[in-house]
Write a protein that holds these residues in place. Structure first.
Motif, short mmCIF file in Angstrom:
data_model
loop_
_atom_site.label_atom_id
_atom_site.label_comp_id
_atom_site.label_asym_id
_atom_site.label_seq_id
_atom_site.Cartn_x
_atom_site.Cartn_y
_atom_site.Cartn_z
N PRO A 12 0.69 -1.19 0.02
CA PRO A 12 0.02 0.15 0.07
C PRO A 12 0.93 1.37 -0.13
O PRO A 12 1.94 1.21 0.63
N LYS A 13 0.26 2.36 -0.85
CA LYS A 13 1.06 3.43 -0.74
C LYS A 13 -0.11 4.63 -0.77
O LYS A 13 -1.11 4.43 -1.00
N ALA A 14 0.45 6.06 -0.77
CA ALA A 14 -0.56 7.04 -0.63
C ALA A 14 -1.40 6.96 -1.94
O ALA A 14 -0.81 6.52 -3.10
N PRO A 15 -2.61 7.29 -1.63
CA PRO A 15 -3.36 8.08 -0.40
C PRO A 15 -3.87 6.93 0.59
O PRO A 15 -4.52 7.57 1.46
N LEU A 16 -3.47 5.70 0.56
CA LEU A 16 -3.82 4.69 1.43
C LEU A 16 -2.83 4.81 2.82
O LEU A 16 -1.61 4.79 2.51
N ARG A 17 -3.61 4.54 3.80
CA ARG A 17 -2.75 4.78 4.96
C ARG A 17 -3.09 3.30 5.81
O ARG A 17 -4.20 3.59 6.56
N TRP A 18 -2.08 2.42 6.03
CA TRP A 18 -2.90 1.40 6.81
C TRP A 18 -2.88 1.71 8.27
O TRP A 18 -2.30 2.14 8.96
N ILE A 19 -4.09 1.28 8.72
CA ILE A 19 -4.43 1.46 10.28
C ILE A 19 -4.33 0.12 10.98
O ILE A 19 -3.71 0.29 11.94
N GLY A 20 -4.77 -1.00 10.45
CA GLY A 20 -4.56 -2.25 11.37
C GLY A 20 -5.14 -3.52 10.39
O GLY A 20 -5.90 -3.23 9.58
N THR A 21 -4.88 -4.68 10.74
CA THR A 21 -5.35 -5.87 10.46
C THR A 21 -5.82 -6.65 11.37
O THR A 21 -5.38 -6.97 12.58
N TYR A 22 -7.36 -6.95 11.43
CA TYR A 22 -8.03 -7.49 12.39
C TYR A 22 -8.55 -9.08 11.80
O TYR A 22 -8.87 -9.23 10.86
N LYS A 23 -8.75 -9.87 12.89
CA LYS A 23 -9.13 -11.27 12.79
C LYS A 23 -10.67 -11.27 13.16
O LYS A 23 -11.10 -10.52 14.40
N GLU A 24 -11.46 -11.86 12.17
CA GLU A 24 -13.00 -11.95 12.60
C GLU A 24 -12.88 -13.04 13.61
O GLU A 24 -12.30 -13.87 13.79
N ASP A 25 -14.07 -12.82 14.61
CA ASP A 25 -14.29 -13.67 15.68
C ASP A 25 -15.15 -14.72 15.34
O ASP A 25 -16.07 -14.43 14.92
N GLY A 26 -14.39 -15.94 15.24
CA GLY A 26 -15.20 -17.14 15.08
C GLY A 26 -16.24 -17.56 15.97
O GLY A 26 -16.08 -17.18 17.37
N ALA A 27 -17.42 -18.13 15.66
CA ALA A 27 -18.19 -18.48 16.49
C ALA A 27 -17.58 -19.72 17.57
O ALA A 27 -16.83 -20.58 16.97
N PRO A 28 -17.90 -19.60 18.61
CA PRO A 28 -17.06 -20.75 19.62
C PRO A 28 -17.58 -22.08 19.40
O PRO A 28 -18.89 -22.25 19.35
N VAL A 29 -16.93 -23.24 19.29
CA VAL A 29 -17.41 -24.44 19.14
C VAL A 29 -17.72 -25.21 20.59
O VAL A 29 -16.87 -25.01 21.54
N HIS A 30 -19.00 -25.57 20.58
CA HIS A 30 -19.60 -26.20 21.72
C HIS A 30 -20.11 -27.56 21.41
O HIS A 30 -21.13 -27.70 20.76
N PHE A 31 -19.44 -28.67 21.99
CA PHE A 31 -20.24 -29.93 21.87
C PHE A 31 -21.14 -30.35 23.14
O PHE A 31 -20.75 -30.14 24.30
N GLU A 32 -22.14 -30.63 22.51
CA GLU A 32 -23.23 -31.28 23.53
C GLU A 32 -23.48 -32.51 23.39
O GLU A 32 -23.70 -32.87 22.17
N PRO A 33 -23.76 -33.43 24.45
CA PRO A 33 -24.21 -34.73 23.92
C PRO A 33 -25.51 -34.77 23.21
O PRO A 33 -26.37 -34.07 23.41
N LEU A 34 -25.50 -35.85 22.57
CA LEU A 34 -26.95 -36.03 21.74
C LEU A 34 -28.06 -36.38 22.94
O LEU A 34 -27.87 -37.40 23.69
N PRO A 35 -29.39 -35.95 22.68
CA PRO A 35 -30.25 -36.06 23.60
C PRO A 35 -30.76 -37.66 23.80
O PRO A 35 -31.48 -37.84 24.52
N ASP A 36 -30.86 -38.22 22.61
CA ASP A 36 -31.54 -39.58 22.24
C ASP A 36 -30.43 -40.72 22.81
O ASP A 36 -29.48 -40.76 22.60
N ALA A 37 -31.14 -41.68 23.73
CA ALA A 37 -30.30 -42.96 24.04
C ALA A 37 -29.76 -43.66 22.91
O ALA A 37 -28.63 -44.37 23.02
N SER A 38 -30.53 -43.76 21.75
CA SER A 38 -30.14 -44.57 20.69
C SER A 38 -29.01 -43.82 20.14
O SER A 38 -27.89 -44.59 19.35
N ALA A 39 -28.44 -42.66 20.50
CA ALA A 39 -27.31 -42.25 19.91
C ALA A 39 -26.09 -42.63 20.58
O ALA A 39 -24.95 -41.98 20.30
N LYS A 40 -26.14 -43.43 21.60
CA LYS A 40 -24.97 -43.40 22.63
C LYS A 40 -24.67 -44.95 22.19
O LYS A 40 -25.13 -45.57 21.90
N GLY A 41 -23.05 -45.15 22.50
CA GLY A 41 -22.69 -46.32 22.20
C GLY A 41 -22.05 -46.48 21.02
O GLY A 41 -22.17 -45.52 19.98
#
Length: 186
Positions: A115-144
């Motif tokens: 980059p050069k004039a007339p651009l002036r770099w302010i910063g580079t930022y990372k998009e915030d990804g959604a946190p991954v959360h694992f929950e057990p499956l509710p049905d008993a047939s999904a176990k084992g």
């Protein structure tokens, strides 16, 4: 600035030091008769080889009104509040035009930005990804453990081609019965 071919989720922010009356000339692409790009001041200032303009934003900070640039970065672009917190004073003080370049603008093309004039770099930022959360499956047939036996589904009992043939042959019969019924009524 290096852009890798696997880059995802980065937001580059630049100040654009161009008067408002000249911004359209800075933004405009000039194409030749054959459609080839002859000049694009924004491209020349950013110094890239490939850019998908659908993933860049060029706008005056005043358009953001009460939200401000910091709020737009967090709420509009999904940057984590903690990531912009250290730059919040600089972002809040930003006036004039800004250019936002998302990683998707490079479409996986590795390149170097200079980059050069007339651009002036302010910063580079990372998009915030959604946190991954694992929950057990509710049905008993999904176990084992999963069954290792293969299950073979039975073949359908009717032949779809035979069904179609019978339907085609039945149509004239239905037409005759319907015609006889209408003739009898009239």
């Amino acid at each position: 600035m290096q852009v890798s071919s696997s880059e995802r989720g980065l937001v580059r922010l630049f100040a654009v030091d161009v008067p408002s009356e000249e911004i359209e000339a800075f933004r405009a692409q000039v194409n030749g008769v054959d459609g080839a790009l002859l000049s694009w001041p924004l491209k020349e200032a950013l110094g890239f080889t490939y850019l998908d303009e659908d993933f860049i934003e060029l706008f005056p900070v005043s358009d953001l009104e009460e939200m401000g640039l910091t709020g737009y970065m967090v709420e509009g672009l999904g940057i984590a509040q903690k990531d912009v917190a250290e730059d919040s004073a600089r972002l809040a003080a930003q006036k004039g035009w800004v250019l936002i370049v998302l990683s998707a603008a490079f479409d996986g093309v590795a390149q170097s930005l200079s980059p050069k004039a007339p651009l002036r770099w302010i910063g580079t930022y990372k998009e915030d990804g959604a946190p991954v959360h694992f929950e057990p499956l509710p049905d008993a047939s999904a176990k084992g453990p999963a069954s290792t036996q293969s299950t073979v589904l039975p073949a359908p009992s009717s032949n779809p081609h035979l069904t179609l043939l019978l339907a085609i042959l039945a149509l004239p019969l239905v037409a005759l019965v319907l015609g006889a019924f209408l003739f009898w009524i009239l």
